[in-house]
Design a protein around this motif. Structure first.
Motif, PDB file in Angstrom:
ATOM      1  N   ILE A 130     -15.023  -6.663 -35.052  1.00  0.00           N
ATOM      2  CA  ILE A 130     -16.381  -6.151 -35.215  1.00  0.00           C
ATOM      3  C   ILE A 130     -16.397  -4.623 -35.181  1.00  0.00           C
ATOM      4  O   ILE A 130     -17.047  -3.975 -35.980  1.00  0.00           O
ATOM      5  N   ASN A 131     -15.642  -4.056 -34.210  1.00  0.00           N
ATOM      6  CA  ASN A 131     -15.622  -2.595 -34.079  1.00  0.00           C
ATOM      7  C   ASN A 131     -14.229  -2.136 -33.645  1.00  0.00           C
ATOM      8  O   ASN A 131     -13.958  -1.991 -32.454  1.00  0.00           O
ATOM      9  N   PRO A 132     -13.336  -1.912 -34.586  1.00  0.00           N
ATOM     10  CA  PRO A 132     -11.950  -1.551 -34.260  1.00  0.00           C
ATOM     11  C   PRO A 132     -11.788  -0.139 -33.712  1.00  0.00           C
ATOM     12  O   PRO A 132     -10.706   0.224 -33.270  1.00  0.00           O
ATOM     13  N   SER A 133     -12.842   0.668 -33.725  1.00  0.00           N
ATOM     14  CA  SER A 133     -12.721   2.066 -33.293  1.00  0.00           C
ATOM     15  C   SER A 133     -12.801   2.227 -31.780  1.00  0.00           C
ATOM     16  O   SER A 133     -12.516   3.304 -31.258  1.00  0.00           O
ATOM     17  N   ILE A 134     -13.197   1.182 -31.061  1.00  0.00           N
ATOM     18  CA  ILE A 134     -13.324   1.288 -29.605  1.00  0.00           C
ATOM     19  C   ILE A 134     -11.945   1.102 -28.962  1.00  0.00           C
ATOM     20  O   ILE A 134     -11.405  -0.005 -28.933  1.00  0.00           O
ATOM     21  N   GLN A 135     -11.391   2.196 -28.443  1.00  0.00           N
ATOM     22  CA  GLN A 135     -10.035   2.163 -27.911  1.00  0.00           C
ATOM     23  C   GLN A 135      -9.901   1.233 -26.708  1.00  0.00           C
ATOM     24  O   GLN A 135      -8.873   0.596 -26.501  1.00  0.00           O
TER      25      GLN A 135
END
Length: 331
Positions: free
Chosen positions: A24-29
């Motif tokens: 859904i949101n791959p940018s959240i480390q």
């Protein structure tokens, strides 16, 4: 959902949900770190289950669970990891263990002996050639240093145990600044010119580094190797909860009373209290280099460089995690 199942230690379900979240949101480390955390914990749990369901007649069976291999595959190597985020006491611990386990002495170059007996994964890269020793809980085990966020992803390596050292993040940052200065790493600094911590304190620029670090506890020089300080600590502490051959120590505790906090080494490696004390004394003699690599080697060194208001701001933002790690008395 991933966090909820991870809290219940239902790692496989947690992994599924973390992967959905990343889709859904791959940018959240933090999602990637949590997934890695769950995968590592799942692997440890699986090995523990193998031990639990197996009739153990010899303590050495605790090790080498992955050592069986087909004739065409490379045999697995048992490795006991010495792990930490950079600038947190890893090399100090290696000096202790090099003397305690491998008999490092002044008859030869001590630094070279440490590098050969407990190689650094990130520099020597010869962990497969590291010498092996036997003790009652494990046979044919080698030792190596790592700064990775969780067990290094190495094929044919069986992580039989580890020691993890953590340190107050502000002292990690101060030490990192000094190390980049003495090592000539100009790209670390805001203007690509070398600056000592003392100089940055005098011109007020040190606040810029702290404010930047405070955002997500990330040090650019170490991120690719170690992830953020917070993710690093969380990952290794989670592994320790499920690993029978692990020891977690706080750097500040080692400074306060090294022997008291390393007593467990006697159980892990069949060593006497006197042998441990001798190894600690040996390390003290060889890790005081006048402020070069080992620099200050003290607790709360950041107080000498940072304004109280900035320290309070940092400790307030990360109060929960610092308290859990035993730093609540640093207010």
């Amino acid at each position: 959902m991933g966090r909820a199942f991870a809290h219940k230690q239902q790692w496989e379900t947690a992994i599924i949900n973390y992967r959905k979240a990343i889709d859904i949101n791959p940018s959240i480390q933090l999602l990637h770190s949590s997934l890695n955390h769950a995968i590592q914990a799942s692997q440890v749990k699986q090995k523990s289950t193998v031990v639990t369901n197996k009739v153990i007649t010899n303590p050495k069976d605790l090790c080498g669970l992955d050592a069986t291999s087909s004739p065409d595959s490379k045999p697995s190597k048992n490795i006991f990891w010495i792990a930490s985020y950079p600038k947190s006491g890893n090399t100090w611990m290696r000096y202790i263990l090099a003397h305690l386990l491998f008999g490092a002495s002044e008859r030869e170059d001590v630094r070279k002996q440490v590098g050969q007996t407990i190689p650094d994964l990130h520099y020597h890269k010869n962990v497969f050639d590291a010498p092996e020793i036997n003790f009652s809980r494990c046979s044919k085990v080698a030792f190596a240093k790592t700064h990775t966020c969780g067990f290094p992803d190495l094929k044919t390596v069986n992580p039989v145990g580890f020691i993890y050292i953590y340190r107050h993040p502000l002292d990690v940052l101060m030490s990192a600044i000094n190390y980049c200065y003495i090592s000539g790493h100009k790209h670390f600094f805001h203007d690509h010119r070398l600056h000592s911590p003392e100089e940055l304190k005098q011109n007020g620029k040190i606040n810029w580094y702290v404010e930047r670090f405070m955002q997500d506890l990330k040090i650019d020089n170490y991120y690719k190797m170690s992830n953020t300080w917070l993710n690093h600590v969380h990952t290794w502490l989670a592994l320790a909860e499920h690993h029978p051959m692990s020891l977690v120590v706080k750097y500040e505790d080692l400074l306060d009373n090294t022997f008291e906090h390393l007593k467990k080494l006697s159980d892990l490696f069949d060593k006497t209290d006197n042998e441990i004390k001798e190894a600690i004394e040996f390390s003290h003699e060889h890790t005081n280099d006048g402020g070069k690599f080992f620099w200050k080697k003290k607790s709360r060194n950041y107080e000498n460089y940072l304004e109280p208001k900035l320290i309070d701001k940092f400790n307030s933002k990360y109060a929960d995690v610092l308290s859990k790690l035993g730093y609540d008395n640093f207010e």
